[in-house]
Design an enzyme around this catalytic site. Structure first.
Site, short mmCIF file in Angstrom:
data_model
loop_
_atom_site.label_atom_id
_atom_site.label_comp_id
_atom_site.label_asym_id
_atom_site.label_seq_id
_atom_site.Cartn_x
_atom_site.Cartn_y
_atom_site.Cartn_z
N VAL A 96 0.48 43.62 60.20
CA VAL A 96 -0.87 43.59 59.65
C VAL A 96 -1.16 42.14 59.29
O VAL A 96 -0.33 41.47 58.66
CB VAL A 96 -0.98 44.50 58.40
CG1 VAL A 96 -2.35 44.37 57.75
CG2 VAL A 96 -0.70 45.96 58.77
N TYR A 139 9.55 49.16 53.28
CA TYR A 139 10.27 50.22 53.99
C TYR A 139 10.94 51.18 53.01
O TYR A 139 10.93 52.39 53.22
CB TYR A 139 11.31 49.62 54.94
CG TYR A 139 10.73 48.75 56.03
CD1 TYR A 139 9.50 49.02 56.60
CD2 TYR A 139 11.44 47.66 56.51
CE1 TYR A 139 8.97 48.23 57.60
CE2 TYR A 139 10.92 46.86 57.52
CZ TYR A 139 9.68 47.15 58.06
OH TYR A 139 9.17 46.37 59.05
#
Length: 167
Positions: A96, A139
């Protein structure tokens, strides 16, 4: 997520944009020089849209009234197979653009990939991450586990050629 976004599958015409995004991604995953990315737009078109596509790429786009969609990120994935568990969706990249960080876009992309994996009867969604980078907290936050018992190995073109020359 406050902004109106969509995920769409890329076309061959999107590959120049993908190539630019790969360049933008480089500083986040490597200290390598900008010329470290050797893949060309032609390579991406051949490998993503030829007779036997090697990958699927999705763009995350921000939608604003009266403006064309703005690409804010991408993910590139392919299907693999595990002899232990069966089908696997392997995420090669997720990126992103920095101006869109902290808006939930990365999680939005991962959720989309999880749905694709489940719809294709995959036993897992896998990827590799660099331990020293800031992404590991992301994550962990989405519930991903890290298998530290395994190491990653690779043979580059020179290594493969050398192997073939051995008796």
């Amino acid at each position: 997520m406050a902004e109106n976004v969509r995920i769409r599958e890329t076309t061959a015409e999107d590959m120049p944009t993908l190539r630019s995004l790969i360049e933008a991604f480089l500083p986040f995953v490597s200290n390598a020089p900008g010329d470290a990315v050797t893949i060309t737009v032609e390579d991406l078109v051949r490998d993503g849209f030829g007779d036997k596509p090697c990958f699927t790429c999705l763009f995350l786009e921000v939608l604003e009234d009266g403006k064309p969609p703005q690409v804010a990120g991408y993910t590139l994935y392919y299907f693999a197979y595990s002899t232990w568990s069966g089908r696997v969706l392997f995420m090669e990249d997720i990126f992103v653009l920095p101006e869109h960080h902290r808006k939930g876009f990365g999680k939005f992309i991962l959720k989309h990939l999880a749905k694709i994996a489940l719809d294709n009867k995959c036993e897992r969604l896998s990827w590799q991450g660099i331990k020293e980078r800031d992404c590991t907290h992301f994550y962990n936050a989405v519930g991903a586990g890290c298998n530290s018992a395994w190491s990653n190995f690779k043979l580059d073109v020179q290594g493969m050629a050398s192997l073939l020359e051995e008796p």
